[in-house]
Design an enzyme around this catalytic site. Structure first.
Site, PDB file in Angstrom:
ATOM      1  N   LEU A 103      18.123  49.319  37.110  1.00  0.00           N
ATOM      2  CA  LEU A 103      18.140  50.526  36.839  1.00  0.00           C
ATOM      3  C   LEU A 103      19.252  51.420  37.585  1.00  0.00           C
ATOM      4  O   LEU A 103      19.547  50.961  38.699  1.00  0.00           O
ATOM      5  CB  LEU A 103      16.804  51.093  37.183  1.00  0.00           C
ATOM      6  CG  LEU A 103      15.780  50.842  36.353  1.00  0.00           C
ATOM      7  CD1 LEU A 103      14.241  51.660  36.586  1.00  0.00           C
ATOM      8  CD2 LEU A 103      15.738  51.138  34.552  1.00  0.00           C
ATOM      9  N   ASP A 104      19.911  52.139  36.977  1.00  0.00           N
ATOM     10  CA  ASP A 104      21.118  53.013  37.614  1.00  0.00           C
ATOM     11  C   ASP A 104      20.368  53.426  38.845  1.00  0.00           C
ATOM     12  O   ASP A 104      19.426  54.143  38.822  1.00  0.00           O
ATOM     13  CB  ASP A 104      21.756  53.872  36.753  1.00  0.00           C
ATOM     14  CG  ASP A 104      22.525  53.205  35.428  1.00  0.00           C
ATOM     15  OD1 ASP A 104      22.933  52.009  35.828  1.00  0.00           O
ATOM     16  OD2 ASP A 104      22.647  54.043  34.656  1.00  0.00           O
ATOM     17  N   TYR A 105      21.494  54.104  39.789  1.00  0.00           N
ATOM     18  CA  TYR A 105      21.027  54.833  41.068  1.00  0.00           C
ATOM     19  C   TYR A 105      20.406  55.954  40.722  1.00  0.00           C
ATOM     20  O   TYR A 105      19.390  56.395  41.239  1.00  0.00           O
ATOM     21  CB  TYR A 105      22.482  54.930  41.569  1.00  0.00           C
ATOM     22  CG  TYR A 105      22.327  55.732  43.242  1.00  0.00           C
ATOM     23  CD1 TYR A 105      21.675  55.085  43.966  1.00  0.00           C
ATOM     24  CD2 TYR A 105      22.617  56.834  43.203  1.00  0.00           C
ATOM     25  CE1 TYR A 105      21.499  55.645  45.417  1.00  0.00           C
ATOM     26  CE2 TYR A 105      22.483  57.599  44.385  1.00  0.00           C
ATOM     27  CZ  TYR A 105      22.160  56.984  45.639  1.00  0.00           C
ATOM     28  OH  TYR A 105      21.948  57.608  46.849  1.00  0.00           O
TER      29      TYR A 105
END
Ligand code: URA
Length: 241
Positions: A103-105
């Site tokens: 999952l993205d930051y």
């Protein structure tokens, strides 16, 4: 009880590569429950006592967790910029866990953490069909028709994406934003953000709310819980294993 090939068990305990483990077996350096084993391909169950050169193997139990990843946390085991990582939440777990997918930051939501590489591959492989549900706050208010290209399967960066399920969950006419749900089974980099941007609705905020039959029910950002055997088996079934 799970059974695995002896050379794999030795390799997974970190003693040697699988090939080197095969050599050790052939050289008579390996025992299973007190007996020297020199034939290849023998399967051992998870309770078997295995020694290499007389030293007992300590076998890591397979562990499966569901983490509610908060925003502002990197999906990696370590970070050279000193940012908080998803493994930082598991200080009291001894096994080395790693994330299943990414999952993205700035994306929150459901992330599976495990030390079972085979399971991780199964969950991530594009040929397996695990649905992932994402809820996005987008700039602009899409109609159902606006999202039609995503349901038909759009091409982004020269790659045709699988069909998505889409639903507009709510609209804020004053702020000109909407909450949209997307269900996809691929896991390409920034896929949801790219898909919604491609149809003219850039993502402001993104969360993954479900992975197969798993949901975030009862958890707050930063919380985690163990998956039950039943849940792990259900995921394997959903993947088509
Ligand atoms: N799609 C994205 O754009 N970002 C994520 O973190 C996950 C899916």
């Amino acid at each position: 009880m799970t059974e695995e090939r002896l050379q794999k068990v030795i390799a997974e305990a970190g003693v040697a590569s699988r090939r080197h483990a095969e050599e050790m077996i052939a050289q008579g350096r390996v025992t299973v429950n007190g007996e020297i084993v020199t034939t290849m391909g023998v399967k051992v169950d998870s309770n078997a006592a295995v020694t290499v050169d007389g030293v007992p193997l300590t076998r890591e139990q397979k562990q499966y967790f569901l983490l509610y990843k908060p925003r502002g946390v990197i999906t990696a085991v370590t970070d050279n910029k000193g940012r908080k990582t998803v493994t930082d939440f598991f200080d009291d777990v001894h096994e080395r866990l790693y994330p299943v997918g990414r999952l993205d930051y700035d994306t929150s939501g459901l992330l599976i953490m495990t030390n079972d590489g085979e399971f991780a591959n199964l969950m991530m492989h594009p040929k397996f069909n695990i649905d992932k549900h994402y809820v996005a706050k987008v700039q602009g208010i899409p109609s159902s028709m606006d999202l039609q290209p995503l349901r038909a399967g759009i091409t982004i960066e020269g790659r045709r994406l699988a069909k998505a399920k889409t639903q507009v969950l709510s609209r804020d006419n004053t702020k000109k934003t909407a909450i949209v749900e997307l269900v996809i089974h691929q896991g390409l980099n920034h896929q949801v953000k790219k898909m919604l941007k491609a149809v003219g609705f850039p993502v402001i905020k993104l969360s993954r709310t479900a992975f197969g039959s798993l949901t975030l029910n009862g958890l707050q950002p930063g919380d985690y819980r163990r998956l039950s055997h039943k849940e792990v088996n259900e995921l394997k079934e959903q993947a088509g294993a």
